[in-house]
Design a protein around this motif. Structure first.
Motif, PDB file in Angstrom:
ATOM      1  N   GLU A 280      58.786 108.579  84.089  1.00 35.32           N
ATOM      2  CA  GLU A 280      59.202 109.204  85.342  1.00 35.32           C
ATOM      3  C   GLU A 280      60.605 109.571  85.325  1.00 35.32           C
ATOM      4  O   GLU A 280      61.002 110.523  85.534  1.00 35.32           O
ATOM      5  CB  GLU A 280      58.897 108.296  86.718  1.00 35.32           C
ATOM      6  CG  GLU A 280      59.079 109.120  87.828  1.00 35.32           C
ATOM      7  CD  GLU A 280      58.267 110.408  88.033  1.00 35.32           C
ATOM      8  OE1 GLU A 280      58.669 111.209  89.017  1.00 35.32           O
ATOM      9  OE2 GLU A 280      57.176 110.608  87.542  1.00 35.32           O
ATOM     10  N   ILE A 281      61.212 108.799  84.898  1.00 37.57           N
ATOM     11  CA  ILE A 281      62.906 108.580  84.591  1.00 37.57           C
ATOM     12  C   ILE A 281      63.237 109.691  83.592  1.00 37.57           C
ATOM     13  O   ILE A 281      63.929 110.796  83.724  1.00 37.57           O
ATOM     14  CB  ILE A 281      63.467 107.447  84.039  1.00 37.57           C
ATOM     15  CG1 ILE A 281      63.423 106.377  85.073  1.00 37.57           C
ATOM     16  CG2 ILE A 281      64.899 107.589  83.553  1.00 37.57           C
ATOM     17  CD1 ILE A 281      63.562 104.780  84.663  1.00 37.57           C
ATOM     18  N   ALA A 282      62.357 109.638  82.373  1.00 40.59           N
ATOM     19  CA  ALA A 282      62.563 110.784  81.365  1.00 40.59           C
ATOM     20  C   ALA A 282      62.073 112.280  82.169  1.00 40.59           C
ATOM     21  O   ALA A 282      62.901 113.267  81.976  1.00 40.59           O
ATOM     22  CB  ALA A 282      61.803 110.747  80.083  1.00 40.59           C
ATOM     23  N   LYS A 283      60.942 112.441  82.566  1.00 46.41           N
ATOM     24  CA  LYS A 283      60.478 113.553  83.192  1.00 46.41           C
ATOM     25  C   LYS A 283      61.361 114.382  84.271  1.00 46.41           C
ATOM     26  O   LYS A 283      61.680 115.535  84.246  1.00 46.41           O
ATOM     27  CB  LYS A 283      59.035 113.229  83.818  1.00 46.41           C
ATOM     28  CG  LYS A 283      58.139 114.424  84.170  1.00 46.41           C
ATOM     29  CD  LYS A 283      56.886 114.204  84.877  1.00 46.41           C
ATOM     30  CE  LYS A 283      56.210 115.060  85.008  1.00 46.41           C
ATOM     31  NZ  LYS A 283      54.847 114.766  85.778  1.00 46.41           N
TER      32      LYS A 283
ATOM     33  N   TRP B  14      60.717 107.069  73.487  1.00 48.46           N
ATOM     34  CA  TRP B  14      61.791 107.722  73.987  1.00 48.46           C
ATOM     35  C   TRP B  14      62.829 107.550  73.278  1.00 48.46           C
ATOM     36  O   TRP B  14      63.011 106.787  72.514  1.00 48.46           O
ATOM     37  CB  TRP B  14      61.957 107.366  75.134  1.00 48.46           C
ATOM     38  CG  TRP B  14      61.016 107.338  76.468  1.00 48.46           C
ATOM     39  CD1 TRP B  14      60.655 108.710  77.218  1.00 48.46           C
ATOM     40  CD2 TRP B  14      60.068 106.596  76.740  1.00 48.46           C
ATOM     41  NE1 TRP B  14      59.762 108.455  78.048  1.00 48.46           N
ATOM     42  CE2 TRP B  14      59.151 107.369  77.582  1.00 48.46           C
ATOM     43  CE3 TRP B  14      59.561 105.267  76.153  1.00 48.46           C
ATOM     44  CZ2 TRP B  14      57.930 106.646  78.178  1.00 48.46           C
ATOM     45  CZ3 TRP B  14      58.127 104.713  76.940  1.00 48.46           C
ATOM     46  CH2 TRP B  14      57.539 105.560  77.736  1.00 48.46           C
ATOM     47  N   VAL B  15      63.477 108.660  73.024  1.00 49.52           N
ATOM     48  CA  VAL B  15      64.948 108.739  72.493  1.00 49.52           C
ATOM     49  C   VAL B  15      66.071 108.397  73.677  1.00 49.52           C
ATOM     50  O   VAL B  15      65.941 109.082  74.802  1.00 49.52           O
ATOM     51  CB  VAL B  15      65.377 110.130  71.871  1.00 49.52           C
ATOM     52  CG1 VAL B  15      67.022 109.849  71.455  1.00 49.52           C
ATOM     53  CG2 VAL B  15      64.703 110.086  70.629  1.00 49.52           C
ATOM     54  N   VAL B  16      66.936 107.490  73.476  1.00 51.86           N
ATOM     55  CA  VAL B  16      67.986 106.925  74.602  1.00 51.86           C
ATOM     56  C   VAL B  16      69.241 107.722  74.292  1.00 51.86           C
ATOM     57  O   VAL B  16      69.404 107.228  72.952  1.00 51.86           O
ATOM     58  CB  VAL B  16      67.818 105.544  74.804  1.00 51.86           C
ATOM     59  CG1 VAL B  16      68.926 105.172  75.971  1.00 51.86           C
ATOM     60  CG2 VAL B  16      66.647 105.072  74.982  1.00 51.86           C
ATOM     61  N   SER B  17      69.903 108.047  75.046  1.00 50.73           N
ATOM     62  CA  SER B  17      70.914 108.861  74.695  1.00 50.73           C
ATOM     63  C   SER B  17      72.177 108.540  75.822  1.00 50.73           C
ATOM     64  O   SER B  17      71.862 108.630  77.117  1.00 50.73           O
ATOM     65  CB  SER B  17      71.062 110.506  74.687  1.00 50.73           C
ATOM     66  OG  SER B  17      70.287 110.751  73.718  1.00 50.73           O
ATOM     67  N   ARG B  18      73.223 108.186  75.284  1.00 47.78           N
ATOM     68  CA  ARG B  18      74.425 107.863  76.240  1.00 47.78           C
ATOM     69  C   ARG B  18      74.832 109.416  76.605  1.00 47.78           C
ATOM     70  O   ARG B  18      75.330 110.296  75.796  1.00 47.78           O
ATOM     71  CB  ARG B  18      75.600 107.217  75.475  1.00 47.78           C
ATOM     72  CG  ARG B  18      76.581 106.835  76.357  1.00 47.78           C
ATOM     73  CD  ARG B  18      77.818 106.053  75.485  1.00 47.78           C
ATOM     74  NE  ARG B  18      79.024 105.984  76.487  1.00 47.78           N
ATOM     75  CZ  ARG B  18      79.989 105.239  76.126  1.00 47.78           C
ATOM     76  NH1 ARG B  18      79.733 104.184  75.091  1.00 47.78           N
ATOM     77  NH2 ARG B  18      81.316 105.318  76.644  1.00 47.78           N
TER      78      ARG B  18
ATOM     79  N   GLN C 224      70.158 108.563  79.220  1.00 46.05           N
ATOM     80  CA  GLN C 224      69.202 109.513  79.574  1.00 46.05           C
ATOM     81  C   GLN C 224      67.918 109.154  78.713  1.00 46.05           C
ATOM     82  O   GLN C 224      68.123 109.009  77.527  1.00 46.05           O
ATOM     83  CB  GLN C 224      69.717 111.079  79.472  1.00 46.05           C
ATOM     84  CG  GLN C 224      68.591 112.265  79.720  1.00 46.05           C
ATOM     85  CD  GLN C 224      68.961 113.446  79.766  1.00 46.05           C
ATOM     86  OE1 GLN C 224      70.067 113.687  78.882  1.00 46.05           O
ATOM     87  NE2 GLN C 224      68.608 114.314  80.439  1.00 46.05           N
ATOM     88  N   LEU C 225      66.759 109.152  79.173  1.00 42.92           N
ATOM     89  CA  LEU C 225      65.603 109.160  78.390  1.00 42.92           C
ATOM     90  C   LEU C 225      65.028 110.376  78.065  1.00 42.92           C
ATOM     91  O   LEU C 225      64.726 111.215  78.830  1.00 42.92           O
ATOM     92  CB  LEU C 225      64.478 108.214  78.851  1.00 42.92           C
ATOM     93  CG  LEU C 225      65.123 106.810  79.318  1.00 42.92           C
ATOM     94  CD1 LEU C 225      64.053 105.935  79.845  1.00 42.92           C
ATOM     95  CD2 LEU C 225      65.326 105.829  78.095  1.00 42.92           C
ATOM     96  N   GLU C 226      64.467 110.690  76.701  1.00 42.42           N
ATOM     97  CA  GLU C 226      63.785 111.792  76.381  1.00 42.42           C
ATOM     98  C   GLU C 226      62.683 111.359  75.615  1.00 42.42           C
ATOM     99  O   GLU C 226      62.378 110.905  74.669  1.00 42.42           O
ATOM    100  CB  GLU C 226      64.757 112.899  75.387  1.00 42.42           C
ATOM    101  CG  GLU C 226      63.955 114.036  75.167  1.00 42.42           C
ATOM    102  CD  GLU C 226      65.043 114.989  74.103  1.00 42.42           C
ATOM    103  OE1 GLU C 226      64.191 116.135  73.792  1.00 42.42           O
ATOM    104  OE2 GLU C 226      66.085 114.689  74.108  1.00 42.42           O
ATOM    105  N   ARG C 227      61.439 112.017  76.124  1.00 40.71           N
ATOM    106  CA  ARG C 227      60.190 111.717  75.548  1.00 40.71           C
ATOM    107  C   ARG C 227      59.920 112.302  74.103  1.00 40.71           C
ATOM    108  O   ARG C 227      60.436 113.456  73.912  1.00 40.71           O
ATOM    109  CB  ARG C 227      58.984 112.096  76.558  1.00 40.71           C
ATOM    110  CG  ARG C 227      57.632 111.721  75.916  1.00 40.71           C
ATOM    111  CD  ARG C 227      57.430 110.419  75.862  1.00 40.71           C
ATOM    112  NE  ARG C 227      56.163 110.325  75.291  1.00 40.71           N
ATOM    113  CZ  ARG C 227      55.005 109.694  75.996  1.00 40.71           C
ATOM    114  NH1 ARG C 227      54.949 109.422  77.176  1.00 40.71           N
ATOM    115  NH2 ARG C 227      53.712 109.579  75.325  1.00 40.71           N
ATOM    116  N   VAL C 228      59.638 111.465  73.254  1.00 40.44           N
ATOM    117  CA  VAL C 228      59.085 111.938  71.800  1.00 40.44           C
ATOM    118  C   VAL C 228      57.892 111.715  71.523  1.00 40.44           C
ATOM    119  O   VAL C 228      57.299 110.598  72.009  1.00 40.44           O
ATOM    120  CB  VAL C 228      60.104 111.348  70.745  1.00 40.44           C
ATOM    121  CG1 VAL C 228      61.399 111.926  70.946  1.00 40.44           C
ATOM    122  CG2 VAL C 228      60.302 110.078  70.689  1.00 40.44           C
ATOM    123  N   ASP C 229      57.012 112.635  71.098  1.00 37.22           N
ATOM    124  CA  ASP C 229      55.470 112.266  70.484  1.00 37.22           C
ATOM    125  C   ASP C 229      55.482 112.157  69.081  1.00 37.22           C
ATOM    126  O   ASP C 229      56.016 112.429  68.311  1.00 37.22           O
ATOM    127  CB  ASP C 229      54.671 113.405  71.367  1.00 37.22           C
ATOM    128  CG  ASP C 229      54.784 113.172  72.771  1.00 37.22           C
ATOM    129  OD1 ASP C 229      54.667 112.190  73.294  1.00 37.22           O
ATOM    130  OD2 ASP C 229      54.911 114.347  73.295  1.00 37.22           O
TER     131      ASP C 229
END
Length: 90
Positions: free
Chosen positions: A34-37, A70-74, A85-90
């Protein structure tokens, strides 16, 4: 006989505990999704809570790293807070 009953109770309790841990994990993963989305930015402390690690472990990983799916980015700093920020990776 009493030992068998105690062993069964311990097994059932540990199974219930394991099931609860899996349910908690699923809740955590849903929260991360949800945070990523939604594109929410979260603090180091919030990210540490989500990952169940020490906040210093978050910042020591660098600016860009992977956690589960997820990829976590500062992203930036606001005052004394680092935002991630979290970005979903599949």
């Amino acid at each position: 006989m009493e030992n068998i009953v105690n062993n069964v109770e311990e097994y059932l309790l540990s199974r219930e505990e394991r099931t609860l841990q899996v349910r908690n994990l699923v809740e955590t993963l849903r929260a991360a999704e949800e945070i990523a989305k939604q594109g929410y930015l979260i603090t180091s402390s919030e990210l540490a809570d989500l990952m169940d690690i020490n906040p210093s472990a978050v910042t020591s990983r660098g600016d860009h790293w992977s956690w589960r799916n997820w990829v976590v980015s500062r992203v930036r700093r606001e005052g004394n807070q680092i935002l991630w920020q979290l970005e979903r990776v599949d």
